[in-house]
Design a protein around this motif. Structure first.
Motif, PDB file in Angstrom:
ATOM      1  N   ALA A 257      38.621  36.536  30.760  1.00 15.75           N
ATOM      2  CA  ALA A 257      38.123  35.568  31.735  1.00 15.75           C
ATOM      3  C   ALA A 257      38.085  36.192  33.127  1.00 15.75           C
ATOM      4  CB  ALA A 257      38.998  34.312  31.736  1.00 15.75           C
ATOM      5  N   ARG A 258      39.093  36.994  33.471  1.00 11.48           N
ATOM      6  CA  ARG A 258      39.126  37.666  34.778  1.00 11.48           C
ATOM      7  C   ARG A 258      37.907  38.567  34.946  1.00 11.48           C
ATOM      8  NH1 ARG A 258      43.261  41.366  34.272  1.00 11.48           N
ATOM      9  NH2 ARG A 258      44.725  39.631  34.337  1.00 11.48           N
ATOM     10  N   ALA A 259      37.558  39.289  33.911  1.00 13.13           N
ATOM     11  CA  ALA A 259      36.400  40.186  33.976  1.00 13.13           C
ATOM     12  C   ALA A 259      35.105  39.394  34.140  1.00 13.13           C
ATOM     13  CB  ALA A 259      36.338  41.055  32.726  1.00 13.13           C
ATOM     14  N   VAL A 260      34.947  38.328  33.367  1.00 15.56           N
ATOM     15  CA  VAL A 260      33.725  37.513  33.438  1.00 15.56           C
ATOM     16  C   VAL A 260      33.585  36.870  34.816  1.00 15.56           C
ATOM     17  CG1 VAL A 260      32.623  35.405  32.552  1.00 15.56           C
ATOM     18  CG2 VAL A 260      33.620  37.053  30.959  1.00 15.56           C
ATOM     19  N   LEU A 261      34.658  36.243  35.287  1.00 19.11           N
ATOM     20  CA  LEU A 261      34.605  35.529  36.561  1.00 19.11           C
ATOM     21  C   LEU A 261      34.491  36.484  37.749  1.00 19.11           C
ATOM     22  CD1 LEU A 261      37.279  32.801  35.820  1.00 19.11           C
ATOM     23  CD2 LEU A 261      34.792  32.525  35.871  1.00 19.11           C
ATOM     24  N   GLY A 262      35.182  37.611  37.675  1.00 15.78           N
ATOM     25  CA  GLY A 262      35.108  38.593  38.759  1.00 15.78           C
ATOM     26  C   GLY A 262      33.701  39.134  38.938  1.00 15.78           C
ATOM     27  N   GLN A 263      33.053  39.491  37.841  1.00 15.72           N
ATOM     28  CA  GLN A 263      31.681  39.997  37.914  1.00 15.72           C
ATOM     29  C   GLN A 263      30.720  38.925  38.406  1.00 15.72           C
ATOM     30  OE1 GLN A 263      30.808  41.534  34.037  1.00 15.72           O
ATOM     31  NE2 GLN A 263      32.196  43.273  34.254  1.00 15.72           N
ATOM     32  N   LEU A 264      30.916  37.701  37.957  1.00 18.03           N
ATOM     33  CA  LEU A 264      30.052  36.601  38.375  1.00 18.03           C
ATOM     34  C   LEU A 264      30.189  36.361  39.879  1.00 18.03           C
ATOM     35  CD1 LEU A 264      28.066  34.440  37.374  1.00 18.03           C
ATOM     36  CD2 LEU A 264      30.030  32.921  37.080  1.00 18.03           C
ATOM     37  N   ALA A 265      31.409  36.381  40.377  1.00 19.54           N
ATOM     38  CA  ALA A 265      31.646  36.149  41.808  1.00 19.54           C
ATOM     39  C   ALA A 265      31.084  37.288  42.658  1.00 19.54           C
ATOM     40  CB  ALA A 265      33.131  35.977  42.072  1.00 19.54           C
ATOM     41  N   GLU A 266      31.166  38.515  42.157  1.00 17.79           N
ATOM     42  CA  GLU A 266      30.649  39.664  42.906  1.00 17.79           C
ATOM     43  C   GLU A 266      29.144  39.597  43.109  1.00 17.79           C
ATOM     44  OE1 GLU A 266      31.762  43.321  41.054  1.00 17.79           O
ATOM     45  OE2 GLU A 266      33.900  43.009  41.429  1.00 17.79           O
ATOM     46  N   ARG A 267      28.436  39.074  42.121  1.00 19.34           N
ATOM     47  CA  ARG A 267      26.977  39.083  42.222  1.00 19.34           C
ATOM     48  C   ARG A 267      26.357  37.741  42.589  1.00 19.34           C
ATOM     49  NH1 ARG A 267      26.996  38.981  35.969  1.00 19.34           N
ATOM     50  NH2 ARG A 267      25.655  37.165  35.977  1.00 19.34           N
ATOM     51  N   THR A 268      27.183  36.751  42.968  1.00 19.09           N
ATOM     52  CA  THR A 268      26.651  35.444  43.324  1.00 19.09           C
ATOM     53  C   THR A 268      27.106  35.063  44.731  1.00 19.09           C
ATOM     54  OG1 THR A 268      26.792  34.788  40.998  1.00 19.09           O
ATOM     55  CG2 THR A 268      26.484  33.039  42.607  1.00 19.09           C
ATOM     56  N   ASP A 269      26.152  34.798  45.600  1.00 16.16           N
ATOM     57  CA  ASP A 269      26.471  34.366  46.957  1.00 16.16           C
ATOM     58  C   ASP A 269      27.153  33.002  46.930  1.00 16.16           C
ATOM     59  OD1 ASP A 269      25.346  36.619  48.088  1.00 16.16           O
ATOM     60  OD2 ASP A 269      23.375  35.688  48.332  1.00 16.16           O
ATOM     61  N   GLY A 270      28.171  32.836  47.766  1.00 18.33           N
ATOM     62  CA  GLY A 270      28.844  31.554  47.894  1.00 18.33           C
ATOM     63  C   GLY A 270      29.880  31.285  46.824  1.00 18.33           C
TER      64      GLY A 270
END
Length: 149
Positions: A73-86
């Motif tokens: 989950a950390r990997a999925v959420l971290g990558q999502l947050a890195e590439r999504t503004d806001g």
């Protein structure tokens, strides 16, 4: 012969329980009125950025030390947050803070809470989230929900 029937019954019950758990894993649930009105525990409130330039949504991942799905989950959420503004991702280990999980009504880890800038719970995900589904559910809350690849 009775032993065979007990074995078959146990296997069927195990398969049904496994299928139910797999179906519920990663399911996104909107915050109910009861959850949205409760005050956040201090450790969760401390990780929020309430400044005017802060993120539109903070994903607070509640994890425990020996949780293998928490790492995924950390990997999925971290990558999502890195590439999504806001969007911002913060992981909070509740191994030694069970009262935090209890106050939030969390029964398993990983559980991810999507919190607005004021700390209001937008939604929660129990288990490992699916990035496209989570992004679609948060799109209305983000200023720009498109990845910045």
């Amino acid at each position: 012969m009775t032993g065979v029937w007990v074995l078959v019954g146990t296997l069927v019950a195990g398969l049904l329980a496994g299928a139910l758990l797999a179906r519920r894993n990663g399911r996104i649930r909107a915050a109910g009125p009861a959850r949205a009105e409760h005050a956040l525990p201090a450790p969760v409130a401390a990780v929020l950025d309430t400044s005017a330039t802060g993120p539109a949504v903070t994903l607070v991942q509640l994890s425990t030390t020996f949780c293998a799905p928490c790492r995924h989950a950390r990997a999925v959420l971290g990558q999502l947050a890195e590439r999504t503004d806001g969007l911002r991702h913060v992981e909070l280990d509740v191994t030694h803070q069970p009262q935090v999980a209890q106050q939030l009504g969390v029964l398993r880890t990983p559980t991810t809470l999507a919190l607005g800038p004021e700390g209001d719970e937008l939604l929660r995900v129990s288990g490992v989230p699916k990035a496209p589904e989570l992004l679609a559910a948060l799109e209305a809350h983000l200023t720009r929900a498109r990845p910045t690849d």
